[in-house]
Motif scaffolding. Structure first.
Motif, short mmCIF file in Angstrom:
data_model
loop_
_atom_site.label_atom_id
_atom_site.label_comp_id
_atom_site.label_asym_id
_atom_site.label_seq_id
_atom_site.Cartn_x
_atom_site.Cartn_y
_atom_site.Cartn_z
N LEU A 282 30.51 46.65 44.28
CA LEU A 282 30.58 48.10 44.48
C LEU A 282 29.19 48.70 44.58
CD1 LEU A 282 33.47 48.87 41.98
CD2 LEU A 282 33.54 49.32 44.44
N LEU B 128 34.50 46.97 51.33
CA LEU B 128 34.19 45.83 50.48
C LEU B 128 34.54 44.48 51.11
CD1 LEU B 128 35.41 47.14 47.00
CD2 LEU B 128 33.13 47.33 48.01
N LEU C 194 33.51 55.21 45.06
CA LEU C 194 33.12 53.85 44.71
C LEU C 194 32.27 53.85 43.43
CD1 LEU C 194 32.18 52.44 48.25
CD2 LEU C 194 34.27 52.01 46.96
#
Length: 529
Positions: A518, A493, A447
């Motif tokens: 993120l 997410l 990420l």
């Protein structure tokens, strides 16, 4: 138009196949003596209307419109016939005031009080629900109430014909019944003058000259009553046949479970001197458990349910697709049908005429689909609502306008409606099932890598370019495969196991906004907040 008609003669779309069979085989290319071709749909208003009923009207209309293209000089009509004179056999599970209704079991539905308190009877209430839906679609139909037709004398001649052919009809029906039922069966069901109930009692005498029957009442007494004027109604297989005969019905669909009834009613119709209509037997709808949808159980979806979350055209598409195949009908099929509908209407203007006739959009919109660029899919709108945690259309339009500068609520009315539908669908189905999880140490590294790549990206933020970045980042980290990488993005997410094409999502949501999302995930923040 003649060129289009020629193309319709070879179209593989099922409504054109049905229409060609009706025109060529049943009608032999000629206008019926009554002056028009009659399409009919039937509705049993013993429970609240459900999608299967409306599907029959949608599909029948599609065949009717296909027929009108093939034979523009032959007028057509469509009757939507409600069997509202049927006796109420049981109290539906999904209504209020059940005790009130239970006191009137056996009475015609138009004589049972409305448990909702809005109409003069339960039958009138359900008829109104049906008509409201049909009107919302803009269907061209004529509503027919069995109660009104029987009582006005509209079926008198046909009922007398049933009386004349009584023995032949009994010879067809009795072998299909159990021994006990054979003892009391009659095609005529008297409406008791004392109780108002529809009676299943034996007929002990028929008086052809008088046009009456004598039946043994439940108290043992003999009662003579006319078979005309709504004093009796017919058992439903005989009733169906009588209706075909009396009205001259040319085309009627029915569910696969009614095939034996279609065959029996066809035999009775021929005994009366009529010709049964052309029939299409469609497969049934299943609920989320794979069980047949039932009016009385109220399982599956109602029309109102679907229209709360999606446009009516998407429901029409669901009905169009593969009518002879059983299909699961539950809330989770809605987004796919919306997106498929958007795809079909977007393709339509650029297709050749022969391909337009095979496009479901032609049949849904009677050859004139709306023209609007499909700026966004319904699925990606759902994900935008999800990540924004908002029910404010203005907030969502902020993102949409940046992604598609030419789109506004005024210039893209279809998209604007879809935004509202997406909010409702997200609120009721997506949000309650969201389950965010924390990223593992390896996933955090991936990420962070993705956030860094997006920060350093300086090209045009197209969906394709952003998708390439996501792919490349996934390849650099020890995921089992790229599918696992995308699943990680969805679960961490978005709080769901499946999701959109990430490049398209980032382009819509925004590169900077995605970077912030993120970073929040990397920091272990609660993204559900």
């Amino acid at each position: 138009m003649s060129d289009l008609r020629d193309l319709a003669r070879t179209s593989s779309a099922w409504p054109f196949q049905e229409a060609r069979q009706l025109l060529d085989e049943r009608l032999k290319g000629e206008k019926p003596e009554k002056g028009y071709v009659l399409f009919e749909t039937g509705y049993g208003p013993s429970g609240l209307p459900h999608i299967g009923t409306f599907g029959e009207v949608v599909r029948t209309t599609m065949v009717r419109r296909a027929f009108e293209l093939l034979a523009p000089d032959i007028p057509t009509r469509m009757f939507c016939f409600s069997d509202d004179m049927d006796g109420l056999r049981k109290v539906p599970d999904n209504i209020p005031n059940k005790d009130l209704v239970a006191q009137h079991l056996g009475k015609p539905l138009t004589q049972v009080p409305d448990p909702f308190g809005t109409h003069e009877s339960f039958g009138h209430h359900n008829n109104a629900r049906l008509r409201a839906f049909l009107d919302s679609f803009g269907f061209d139909y004529e509503f027919k109430s069995a109660t009104e037709v029987y009582k006005s004398g509209g079926f008198d001649q046909a009922a007398l014909r049933i009386l004349e052919c009584y023995d032949e009809i009994m010879a067809v029906m009795l072998p299909t019944l159990g021994e006990e039922r054979q003892q009391t069966y009659s095609p005529f069901l008297p409406v008791c003058a004392k109780t108002g109930r529809v009676l299943q009692v034996p007929v002990v005498e028929r008086k052809l000259d008088a046009g009456t029957i004598v039946y043994r009442d439940e108290d043992g007494s003999l009662v003579e009553t006319p078979v005309t004027g709504g004093h009796v109604k017919l058992q439903w297989k005989a009733d169906w046949a009588m209706r075909w005969y009396a009205l001259g019905v040319d085309y009627e669909m029915s569910g696969k479970d009614l095939i034996p009834s279609v065959q029996l009613s066809g035999k009775i119709c021929r005994i009366l001197g009529g010709t049964p209509p052309q029939n299409l037997s469609y497969e049934l709808f299943l609920d989320d458990q794979g069980q047949k949808i039932s009016k009385s159980k109220g399982n599956g979806l109602s029309v109102e349910d679907w229209l709360r979350y999606a446009p009516p055209e998407s429901l029409a598409l669901f009905m169009y697709q593969q009518p002879k195949r059983a299909k699961r009908l539950y809330f989770d099929v809605i987004p796919r049908n919306v997106d498929d509908w958007l795809t079909y209407i977007e393709k339509f203007p650029n297709q050749e005429p022969k391909d337009q006739l095979n496009n479901p959009a032609w049949h849904i919109h009677n050859g004139k689909p709306p023209r609007e660029e499909a700026h966004l899919s319904f699925s990606i709108l759902l994900n935008l609502v999800s990540v924004c945690h908002t029910e404010d259309k203005a907030v969502l339009w902020h993102f949409i306008s940046r992604y598609a500068p030419g789109a506004t609520p005024e210039k893209a009315p279809i998209l604007d409606k879809l935004v509202g539908y997406a909010i409702a669908y997200y609120r009721d189905f997506v949000r309650p099932n969201k389950k965010y999880r924390k990223a593992t140490e390896m996933e955090v590294a991936a990420l962070a890598d993705l956030a860094g790549e997006l920060e350093n990206f300086s090209g045009e933020a197209t969906a394709e370019a952003l998708q390439d970045i996501v792919f490349e980042v996934g390849k650099r980290h020890p995921f089992e495969d790229l599918k696992t990488w995308f699943k990680t993005l969805y679960e961490v997410l978005l709080g769901q196991e499946q999701g959109p094409r990430m490049g398209s999502f980032i382009a819509l949501y925004g590169v900077n906004e995605t970077i912030d999302l993120l970073k929040r995930a990397i920091a272990g923040e609660d993204l559900a907040a």
